[in-house]
Scaffold this motif. Structure first.
Motif, short mmCIF file in Angstrom:
data_model
loop_
_atom_site.label_atom_id
_atom_site.label_comp_id
_atom_site.label_asym_id
_atom_site.label_seq_id
_atom_site.Cartn_x
_atom_site.Cartn_y
_atom_site.Cartn_z
N UNK A 135 0.85 -1.20 0.00
CA UNK A 135 0.00 0.00 0.00
C UNK A 135 0.89 1.25 0.00
N UNK A 185 2.68 1.82 -3.43
CA UNK A 185 1.82 2.41 -4.47
C UNK A 185 1.79 3.92 -4.29
N UNK A 186 1.62 4.35 -3.05
CA UNK A 186 1.54 5.79 -2.77
C UNK A 186 2.87 6.49 -3.05
N UNK A 197 3.50 6.80 -6.78
CA UNK A 197 2.58 7.84 -7.24
C UNK A 197 3.10 9.23 -6.90
N UNK A 198 3.41 9.41 -5.65
CA UNK A 198 3.82 10.71 -5.15
C UNK A 198 5.11 11.14 -5.83
N UNK A 199 5.98 10.18 -6.14
CA UNK A 199 7.25 10.49 -6.78
C UNK A 199 7.04 10.85 -8.26
N UNK A 200 5.87 10.49 -8.79
CA UNK A 200 5.60 10.79 -10.19
C UNK A 200 5.80 9.60 -11.11
N UNK A 201 5.82 8.41 -10.50
CA UNK A 201 5.90 7.21 -11.34
C UNK A 201 4.50 6.62 -11.52
N UNK A 202 4.27 6.06 -12.69
CA UNK A 202 3.00 5.39 -12.94
C UNK A 202 3.18 3.90 -12.66
N UNK A 203 2.06 3.22 -12.51
CA UNK A 203 2.07 1.82 -12.10
C UNK A 203 1.33 0.98 -13.13
N UNK A 236 7.01 2.94 -13.50
CA UNK A 236 7.81 3.56 -14.56
C UNK A 236 7.54 5.05 -14.60
N UNK A 288 6.41 8.24 -16.31
CA UNK A 288 5.48 8.54 -17.42
C UNK A 288 6.04 9.62 -18.33
#
Lengths: 223, 223
Positions: A171, A174-175, A178-184, A221, A223
């Protein structure tokens, strides 16, 4: 509890020849340390210029050994800070004669000192320590501090592949991605009951999965 | 299987007065339709200018009724395309005398025709239909087509709060939010065993949770 340094460890490390690169300067100031570059000559180390991938926290190296055997044209660097463990991984690589696998003994923080930017198209984080207590969250390998390091070491289309049995760590990850600017992408919330093919199941992974624990996996990765 | 239109449905819908706004033009070309704006006058509809939040796919309205009662100073619009169901939700709102709850009967695709851009700071997707077959993935409410619609309707700091009991739908959603450029926070992979407070548990949610099924939840936002 810190494991005791094993008997004959230094000898054993030494007998792994140049398979293990040891980071010895961990007591130095981190920021200063990574400014004084001492890049490893990767072509010389591997004896070829094949692409290189990274595993951080390889433990006894079961995953690294297996993936290196499956992909002889790709070089792998497996990082592990515990000397007692990395020596087992390296001895195995010698025993099983895996020419495309090398090890770095040391903490992930110091990698940018020894490895040039933009070289890995893949970083593996397999069952990294979840550091369940919130106050140690910045020790987790998916903390944004580490993501910045991996990002620096990765090619622009690089991917981080993470697997864990720890729900809260997943969990959190994922956050952080996201917060770092990577997509999943390619998220599995129950890897062993998914249609994912080619998974390398280590002993650790099997033990948890056998207990009915789901295994979580994702690919992150830029984006 | 499509549910039969219930007996007296039209009468019942009518007796809900102006609580339900019905989108009737669904047979028209979608793109043309949303260009011909017919904005609902929200201040007139609610009788005040309080902030407005949206639930898409409200079913019988249990969540919408409960959240509206808990937050009397916020207005809620609950969208549901099934007439048989939205009428139950609206009758309940009348019965329970909930002044800050309104309904739109129709498909989410058409919302931008009737609602101005940038008005919702929160969009709720609760137990949306998972459309398990891949070929219907573009029907899922977290498909990027719908995310673009919600994004358009949301304030710049708006958030989408999603809950589901469907693991694969949740995996898909994480990827779609990511791919669309939204970041994810407050992920729960087992909401009922997490420290999340204030969850509104609907009958549907309780039924699945009672079966030992984890409930998944996340919040997505534009970074």
């Amino acid at each position: 509890m810190r494991m005791r340094r094993k008997k004959n460890l230094d000898k054993r490390l030494e007998s792994c020849g140049n398979l293990i690169f040891s980071i010895e300067s961990e007591d130095k100031n981190f920021n200063t340390a990574i400014e004084e570059k001492e890049y490893i000559d990767l072509e010389k180390w591997f004896g070829n210029s094949n692409p290189v991938r990274l595993e951080v926290g390889c433990g006894k190296g079961q995953f690294a050994a297996e993936i290196a055997k499956r992909n002889p044209d790709i070089n792998y660097i497996a990082v592990e800070k515990c000397a007692n463990v990395v020596v087992i991984a390296a001895e195995r690589a010698i025993e099983e004669n895996i020419p495309n696998l090398r090890f770095i003994k040391g903490s992930a923080e110091y990698l940018p000192k020894y490895l040039p930017d933009g070289i890995f198209d893949r970083v593996y984080l397999n069952f990294s320590c979840p550091f369940p207590k919130k106050k140690y969250a910045n020790h987790r390998l998916t903390n944004r501090k580490f993501l910045a390091i991996f990002d620096r070491l990765m090619t622009t289309d690089g991917e981080i592949h993470q697997k864990t049995d720890n729900m809260h760590f997943f969990e959190y990850s994922i956050q952080e991605f996201s917060e770092y600017g990577m997509a999943i992408k390619n998220v599995s919330l129950d890897l062993h009951n998914s249609d994912f093919e080619g998974n390398i199941v280590t002993e650790y992974e099997k033990r948890f999965s056998d207990l009915g624990q789901p295994i979580y996996r994702l690919e992150a990765y830029k984006k």
